[in-house]
Design an enzyme around this catalytic site. Structure first.
Site, PDB file in Angstrom:
ATOM      1  N   SER A 123     -11.366  -0.979  -0.004  1.00 15.90           N
ATOM      2  CA  SER A 123     -10.052  -0.979   0.629  1.00 15.90           C
ATOM      3  C   SER A 123     -10.162  -1.253   2.120  1.00 15.90           C
ATOM      4  O   SER A 123      -9.238  -1.769   2.735  1.00 15.90           O
ATOM      5  CB  SER A 123      -9.364   0.378   0.440  1.00 15.90           C
ATOM      6  N   HIS A 155      -3.358   5.922   3.695  1.00 17.55           N
ATOM      7  CA  HIS A 155      -4.207   4.770   3.390  1.00 17.55           C
ATOM      8  C   HIS A 155      -3.630   3.481   3.966  1.00 17.55           C
ATOM      9  O   HIS A 155      -4.356   2.673   4.582  1.00 17.55           O
ATOM     10  CB  HIS A 155      -4.340   4.681   1.864  1.00 17.55           C
ATOM     11  N   ASP A 167       0.846  -1.189   0.000  1.00 23.24           N
ATOM     12  CA  ASP A 167       0.000   0.000   0.000  1.00 23.24           C
ATOM     13  C   ASP A 167       0.888   1.249   0.000  1.00 23.24           C
ATOM     14  O   ASP A 167       1.936   1.248  -0.642  1.00 23.24           O
ATOM     15  CB  ASP A 167      -0.908  -0.038   1.241  1.00 23.24           C
TER      16      ASP A 167
END
Length: 593
Positions: free
Chosen positions: A421, A240, A179
């Site tokens: 996600s 994220h 990520d």
């Protein structure tokens, strides 16, 4: 932890049944099978003898009755390498009950047989397993109760994580998060292992060189207006990867922020996303490295992952470089969990959601319905909480670790986010729970099959034109199946297309059948018919079917019962036929298509 040491991981907790079985009657005695699995941990039983019986007051008479029950149990086919004995430990404080203990741990079948034989004594009034009780306290992280319970708990949209913690918490399992990397968030860093930055474009990475470097830290993914293409908007850093990693393994029960799905697991952060995104080739190399494979110019990962989370994607069908990398990771034993995508489109048009050998996860919200943004399609395995617009306020988001910085990291915080996600790391965390609970490492294909088999039904059925998998992630059921996977189940083999005659069954008796389904099967059909009596039929994947734990059931009046399973995963399926009344002359047929 390396693969060859995984067999050292054990769990001492018994499998909790999803619901209590109704008491059965045998020889006038009431038999409570509701905690029968606990006999595999502590083979103790509680027996109540009738008022005035000699067994109730005379130890010698009670022992003779127990010895006779053991003899009948062995005659019924329960054979042991060493002699089985049952002795009285003590009387309970009230009610004329006695606590008995078998000399060895017993399987479910053995315990059931023994209990029935004890109950065959007409002086026995009641028989039950001396069930194991456990603390019900939840971790003391404040946001668990105020913000996270909807997606971790047992509500309509919950993934049943809180109940799974009674069985496993992910100890010894490594999860790689491919990520944006991770920040040193105080409620996450304790569960981070050394990672790596795989971005080879300095513009994307904001580093001075194209070299890949150790660390895996998220230094920011912001961009100015126009930097990511003509007319592109300014964007702050997303943090994220920190959010995703927190859902998987945020430090738990420390009185700070929230909790992770697998709080005893460890996370390897792998940075592949930076300014304007990332490169497919970098992601592919990162997948191979995370699983323990060799990547030129990068030291081998000292902590190869058993689970890899990919909460990222692109609008294309699976490119060969991505598929090759996933195949390599799977061959090394890593389960690859991917987000289906947020375009309200068929996942077949997105990568890695369209790749083979992955667990593809769609998103549901607070009420358990499909999130409006979630991709869908035949490639979806199951859904998990990802947040959405079906409610407002805290229950509309997935809450996890984050940062206040708009560009570079500044201060820790907890933030709610929405997307597939956020759904994928729920599944990745549950895979860690499953691996930590399993008596031996489970293959990626087995993990996928168990997740699909254990998914709970949607509260509201999704549109047939927009399917989102077998159901909603059920952490507790998935861990239960992982714990018992591979244990021997006595069964009769069935052959596809061949009709079999079922032996006569007395009321209360059952027979278990098994059939192996190859990869690529599209349908599994079971049919019982003819003869007389009343039957109930249950099916399960790689586990004994039970009324409260099955992936298919048929309980119509009579003997004519049918179970149909679409797109069955490769592996062994068990079918239990239970006689509600005396049954004979029944025929069985199974087909694999």
């Amino acid at each position: 932890m390396k693969k060859n040491t995984r067999t050292l991981r054990r769990t001492a907790l018994s499998m909790l049944l999803a619901g209590a079985c109704l008491p059965a009657l045998a020889a006038g005695a009431r038999i409570d099978f509701s905690s029968i699995e606990d006999a595999g941990i502590s083979p103790r039983f509680i027996v109540k003898y009738r008022t005035g019986s000699t067994e109730r007051v005379q130890p010698a008479a009670r022992q003779r009755s127990l010895d006779a029950a053991v003899s009948r149990t062995q005659a019924a086919g329960v054979k042991r390498s060493t002699a089985l004995k049952v002795n009285t430990l003590r009387a309970t404080a009230r009610g004329g009950m006695h606590v008995l203990k078998a000399s060895q741990r017993l399987s479910r079948t053995e315990a059931e047989t023994l209990m029935r034989q004890i109950a065959a004594d007409p002086n026995v009034e009641y028989v039950a397993v001396d069930a194991i009780v456990r603390e019900y306290a939840l971790p003391n992280d404040p946001a668990l109760a105020t913000h996270q319970m909807w997606h971790y708990g047992t509500g309509a949209g919950g993934a049943r994580v809180t109940t799974a913690w009674e069985q496993a918490k992910g100890a010894g399992v490594v999860v790689a998060v491919v990520d944006t990397g991770a920040t040193a968030h105080a409620d996450l860093v304790g569960n981070l292992l050394p990672g790596y930055d795989f971005i080879t474009d300095p513009f994307v990475s904001r580093r001075e060189t194209a070299e890949r470097v150790p660390g895996g830290w998220d230094i920011g993914s912001w961009n100015a207006a126009g930097e990511c293409g003509t007319g592109s908007a300014k964007r702050d850093s997303s943090w994220h990867g920190t959010h995703v990693a927190g859902t998987i393994a945020e430090v738990t029960n420390n009185g700070v922020d929230g909790a992770g799905v697998a709080p005893d697991a460890k996370v390897v952060p792998v940075r592949v996303l930076g300014r304007c995104g990332g490169l497919t080739s970098d992601v592919a190399d990162a997948i191979v490295w995370a699983a323990g494979g060799t990547v030129t110019g990068v030291p081998v990962n000292a902590n190869p992952a058993e689970v890899i989370n990919l909460s990222l994607g692109s609008g294309q069908t699976c490119p060969q470089v991505m598929q090759d990398a996933i195949n390599t990771a799977v061959s090394l034993g890593a389960t690859v969990v991917v987000a289906a995508g947020n375009s309200n489109a068929d996942a077949a048009t997105h990568s890695p959601a369209s790749c083979a050998n992955v667990v593809n996860v769609a998103s549901t919200g607070y009420t358990g319905v499909r999130a409006s943004y979630s991709n869908y399609g035949a490639s979806i395995d199951l859904s998990a909480p990802g947040g959405g617009a079906d409610v407002s306020g805290a229950n509309g988001y997935i809450w996890s670790t984050h940062n206040t910085g708009t560009t570079v990291p500044v201060a820790d915080r907890l933030v709610g986010m929405v997307g597939t996600s956020m759904a994928a790391p729920h599944v990745a965390g549950v895979v860690a729970l499953m691996q930590s609970a399993a008596p031996q490492p489970l293959t990626p294909a087995t993990i996928e099959g168990l997740l699909v088999a254990s998914a709970r039904p949607f509260p509201v059925a999704p549109s047939p034109s927009k399917p989102i998998g077998a159901g909603i992630l059920d952490a507790n059921a998935a861990v239960e199946r992982a714990k018992t996977f591979g244990q021997p189940i006595v069964s009769r083999p069935l052959t596809s297309g061949v009709v079999e005659a079922m032996p006569p069954l007395a009321a209360g008796q059952d027979e278990i059948y098994a059939i192996d389904v190859p990869a690529g099967a599209t349908r599994l059909e079971f049919l019982s018919y003819g003869g007389r009596g009343v039957l109930r039929v249950y099916a399960n994947y790689e586990a004994e079917p039970m009324p409260t734990m099955n992936i298919g059931a048929s309980v119509r009046p009579g003997t004519n019962q049918t179970i149909v399973l679409s797109s069955p995963a490769a592996g062994r399926y068990y079918i239990k036929v239970v006689a509600s009344s005396d049954s004979a002359g029944v025929m069985l047929r199974v087909k694999v298509l």
